[in-house]
Write a protein that holds these residues in place. Structure first.
Motif, PDB file in Angstrom:
ATOM      1  N   LEU A   4       0.836  -1.203   0.000  1.00  0.00           N
ATOM      2  CA  LEU A   4       0.000   0.000   0.000  1.00  0.00           C
ATOM      3  C   LEU A   4       0.868   1.249   0.000  1.00  0.00           C
ATOM      4  O   LEU A   4       0.697   2.150   0.825  1.00  0.00           O
ATOM      5  CB  LEU A   4      -0.932   0.000   1.208  1.00  0.00           C
ATOM      6  CG  LEU A   4      -1.983  -1.098   1.260  1.00  0.00           C
ATOM      7  CD1 LEU A   4      -2.763  -1.034   2.562  1.00  0.00           C
ATOM      8  CD2 LEU A   4      -2.917  -1.011   0.079  1.00  0.00           C
ATOM      9  N   ASP A   5       1.774   1.333  -0.941  1.00  0.00           N
ATOM     10  CA  ASP A   5       2.704   2.454  -1.027  1.00  0.00           C
ATOM     11  C   ASP A   5       1.986   3.766  -1.314  1.00  0.00           C
ATOM     12  O   ASP A   5       2.411   4.832  -0.888  1.00  0.00           O
ATOM     13  CB  ASP A   5       3.744   2.168  -2.110  1.00  0.00           C
ATOM     14  CG  ASP A   5       4.910   3.119  -2.047  1.00  0.00           C
ATOM     15  OD1 ASP A   5       5.181   3.634  -0.943  1.00  0.00           O
ATOM     16  OD2 ASP A   5       5.562   3.331  -3.084  1.00  0.00           O
ATOM     17  N   LEU A  53     -11.514  -0.358   3.853  1.00  0.00           N
ATOM     18  CA  LEU A  53     -11.431  -0.790   2.455  1.00  0.00           C
ATOM     19  C   LEU A  53     -11.911   0.298   1.502  1.00  0.00           C
ATOM     20  O   LEU A  53     -11.353   0.471   0.411  1.00  0.00           O
ATOM     21  CB  LEU A  53     -12.228  -2.070   2.256  1.00  0.00           C
ATOM     22  CG  LEU A  53     -11.653  -3.314   2.926  1.00  0.00           C
ATOM     23  CD1 LEU A  53     -12.584  -4.499   2.731  1.00  0.00           C
ATOM     24  CD2 LEU A  53     -10.264  -3.630   2.407  1.00  0.00           C
ATOM     25  N   SER A  54     -12.931   1.045   1.912  1.00  0.00           N
ATOM     26  CA  SER A  54     -13.405   2.158   1.080  1.00  0.00           C
ATOM     27  C   SER A  54     -12.348   3.246   0.962  1.00  0.00           C
ATOM     28  O   SER A  54     -12.163   3.837  -0.109  1.00  0.00           O
ATOM     29  CB  SER A  54     -14.683   2.757   1.665  1.00  0.00           C
ATOM     30  OG  SER A  54     -15.691   1.804   1.706  1.00  0.00           O
ATOM     31  N   TYR A  58     -10.587   4.553  -2.402  1.00  0.00           N
ATOM     32  CA  TYR A  58     -10.581   5.970  -2.747  1.00  0.00           C
ATOM     33  C   TYR A  58      -9.157   6.452  -3.042  1.00  0.00           C
ATOM     34  O   TYR A  58      -8.931   7.183  -3.999  1.00  0.00           O
ATOM     35  CB  TYR A  58     -11.197   6.789  -1.608  1.00  0.00           C
ATOM     36  CG  TYR A  58     -11.085   8.276  -1.820  1.00  0.00           C
ATOM     37  CD1 TYR A  58     -11.972   8.932  -2.659  1.00  0.00           C
ATOM     38  CD2 TYR A  58     -10.095   9.024  -1.191  1.00  0.00           C
ATOM     39  CE1 TYR A  58     -11.873  10.297  -2.872  1.00  0.00           C
ATOM     40  CE2 TYR A  58      -9.986  10.379  -1.398  1.00  0.00           C
ATOM     41  CZ  TYR A  58     -10.875  11.011  -2.239  1.00  0.00           C
ATOM     42  OH  TYR A  58     -10.751  12.355  -2.449  1.00  0.00           O
ATOM     43  N   SER A  59      -8.210   6.024  -2.221  1.00  0.00           N
ATOM     44  CA  SER A  59      -6.814   6.426  -2.451  1.00  0.00           C
ATOM     45  C   SER A  59      -6.302   5.878  -3.779  1.00  0.00           C
ATOM     46  O   SER A  59      -5.557   6.547  -4.488  1.00  0.00           O
ATOM     47  CB  SER A  59      -5.922   5.924  -1.319  1.00  0.00           C
ATOM     48  OG  SER A  59      -6.212   6.587  -0.132  1.00  0.00           O
TER      49      SER A  59
END
Length: 75
Positions: A4-5, A53-54, A58-59
Motif C-alpha cells: 500500500l505504497d 477498504l473504502s 478511494y486512495s
C-alpha cells in the motif's frame, strides 16, 4: 515497494473511514436491531473494515500518473 505504497493517512481518509463506518453501522443496526446474530463489537468491526477498504479504494482511484517522470520533458 510496499503493498500500500500509495496509501497515506490524512484528514480525508479519516473522514471517509468515519463516514462509511457510521453509515454501515446504521444499516447493520436497521437490518438486525435485536443483535441476534451479531454483537455490537462485530457490527463495529464490520463497519471499520468497510470504512478502511473504502478509503484504500478511494486512495487508489485518485492516484494521478506522474507524467513528468515518465516523459522526457526537456526534449
Amino acid at each position: 515497494m510496499a503493498l500500500l505504497d500509495f496509501y497515506t493517512v490524512d484528514l480525508t481518509i479519516i473522514l471517509i473511514i468515519l463516514l462509511i463506518m457510521g453509515i454501515s453501522f446504521a444499516i447493520i443496526n436497521h437490518v438486525d436491531p435485536e443483535e441476534e446474530t451479531l454483537g455490537t463489537f462485530g457490527k463495529a468491526l464490520i463497519s471499520f473494515t468497510l470504512g478502511f477498504l473504502s478509503s484504500v479504494f478511494y486512495s487508489y482511484i485518485t492516484l494521478e500518473s506522474d507524467t513528468l517522470l515518465k516523459e522526457n520533458f526537456w526534449d
